[in-house]
Design a protein around this motif. Structure first.
Motif, short mmCIF file in Angstrom:
data_model
loop_
_atom_site.label_atom_id
_atom_site.label_comp_id
_atom_site.label_asym_id
_atom_site.label_seq_id
_atom_site.Cartn_x
_atom_site.Cartn_y
_atom_site.Cartn_z
N ASN A 170 0.80 -1.23 0.00
CA ASN A 170 0.00 0.00 0.00
C ASN A 170 0.83 1.27 0.00
OD1 ASN A 170 -2.31 -1.62 0.07
ND2 ASN A 170 -2.30 -1.64 2.29
N VAL A 171 2.09 1.22 -0.40
CA VAL A 171 2.87 2.44 -0.64
C VAL A 171 3.32 2.43 -2.09
CG1 VAL A 171 3.65 2.70 1.75
CG2 VAL A 171 5.09 1.48 0.14
N TYR A 172 3.38 3.61 -2.69
CA TYR A 172 3.76 3.71 -4.09
C TYR A 172 5.23 3.33 -4.25
CZ TYR A 172 3.26 5.22 -8.86
OH TYR A 172 3.18 5.24 -10.23
N PRO A 173 5.59 2.50 -5.21
CA PRO A 173 6.98 2.06 -5.37
C PRO A 173 7.86 3.20 -5.88
CG PRO A 173 5.64 1.24 -7.17
CD PRO A 173 4.70 1.91 -6.21
N ASN A 174 8.80 3.60 -5.05
CA ASN A 174 9.72 4.65 -5.43
C ASN A 174 10.98 4.52 -4.58
OD1 ASN A 174 10.74 6.79 -6.82
ND2 ASN A 174 9.31 8.31 -6.01
N ALA A 175 12.05 5.14 -5.00
CA ALA A 175 13.31 5.16 -4.26
C ALA A 175 14.13 6.31 -4.79
CB ALA A 175 14.06 3.84 -4.43
N ILE A 176 14.97 6.90 -3.90
CA ILE A 176 15.83 7.99 -4.33
C ILE A 176 17.24 7.82 -3.74
CG2 ILE A 176 13.96 9.67 -4.51
CD1 ILE A 176 15.06 10.93 -1.88
N LEU A 177 18.18 8.46 -4.40
CA LEU A 177 19.54 8.59 -3.87
C LEU A 177 20.06 9.93 -4.37
CD1 LEU A 177 21.90 7.36 -2.30
CD2 LEU A 177 22.67 6.31 -4.43
N ASN A 178 20.45 10.79 -3.45
CA ASN A 178 20.91 12.13 -3.82
C ASN A 178 22.41 12.16 -4.08
OD1 ASN A 178 18.56 12.41 -1.79
ND2 ASN A 178 18.46 14.23 -3.08
N GLY A 179 23.17 11.37 -3.34
CA GLY A 179 24.61 11.38 -3.53
C GLY A 179 25.24 10.15 -2.89
N LEU A 180 26.46 9.87 -3.29
CA LEU A 180 27.14 8.67 -2.81
C LEU A 180 28.64 8.96 -2.76
CD1 LEU A 180 26.63 5.61 -2.19
CD2 LEU A 180 27.20 5.20 -4.56
N GLU A 181 29.28 8.55 -1.68
CA GLU A 181 30.73 8.62 -1.57
C GLU A 181 31.23 7.22 -1.23
OE1 GLU A 181 32.39 12.16 0.68
OE2 GLU A 181 30.30 12.17 1.33
N ILE A 182 32.33 6.84 -1.84
CA ILE A 182 32.96 5.56 -1.54
C ILE A 182 34.43 5.84 -1.22
CG2 ILE A 182 33.57 3.26 -2.39
CD1 ILE A 182 31.16 3.52 -4.31
N MET A 183 34.81 5.51 0.01
CA MET A 183 36.18 5.80 0.47
C MET A 183 36.89 4.52 0.87
SD MET A 183 35.06 9.10 2.69
CE MET A 183 33.30 8.77 2.75
N LYS A 184 38.07 4.29 0.32
CA LYS A 184 38.86 3.11 0.67
C LYS A 184 39.46 3.30 2.05
CE LYS A 184 42.86 2.17 -1.40
NZ LYS A 184 43.83 1.70 -2.40
N MET A 185 39.34 2.27 2.88
CA MET A 185 39.88 2.31 4.24
C MET A 185 41.16 1.50 4.29
SD MET A 185 36.30 1.85 6.30
CE MET A 185 37.09 1.83 7.89
N ASN A 186 42.16 2.02 5.00
CA ASN A 186 43.44 1.34 5.10
C ASN A 186 43.97 1.57 6.50
OD1 ASN A 186 45.90 0.17 4.72
ND2 ASN A 186 46.60 1.59 3.13
N ASN A 187 44.43 0.49 7.16
CA ASN A 187 44.97 0.67 8.50
C ASN A 187 46.48 0.78 8.45
OD1 ASN A 187 45.71 -1.93 7.98
ND2 ASN A 187 44.58 -2.86 9.66
#
Length: 121
Positions: A104-121
């Motif tokens: 009973n909810v209209y099918p929708n989805a959003i994404l405004n921005g995305l960051e992907i950062m490599k982690m290194n110890n």
């Protein structure tokens, strides 16, 4: 403005039974964990509690039935979520947004921005 004032949105208008996902793939280096930051701002809804959707990283659920207005208390309010991936065993990260499993909810989805950062110890 360039992040929170724009969004990628499912194109399900006119099809209330739509059941598909929007997916992006990004190349990554094997053997590292990655911090994935999802940027959201509900600039598509007219009222609170109208937009529910799910988010996945490499087929693992990040957020199920996410309602940004419940988290922020309003519309058009910036919000972000951080996720750390397991150590990469394949050379890409798959980001997916899709409709909620709530009926009973209209099918929708959003994404405004995305960051992907490599982690290194």
């Amino acid at each position: 403005v360039s992040v929170y004032g724009t969004a990628k949105e499912m194109n399900s208008k006119g099809n209330p039974s739509a059941n598909f996902n929007v997916t992006w793939e990004f190349k990554v280096e094997l053997g590292f964990q990655y911090l994935v930051r999802f940027h959201y701002c509900d600039i598509v809804s007219n009222v609170l509690n109208e937009l529910y959707f799910s988010v996945y990283v490499n087929n693992s659920t990040v957020s199920r039935n996410l309602d940004l207005s419940t988290l922020t208390g309003s519309l058009a309010t910036p919000y972000y979520v951080d996720v750390v991936t397991p150590i990469a065993r394949i050379d890409n990260i798959r980001i997916t947004i899709g409709p909620s499993t709530i009926t009973n909810v209209y099918p929708n989805a959003i994404l405004n921005g995305l960051e992907i950062m490599k982690m290194n110890n």
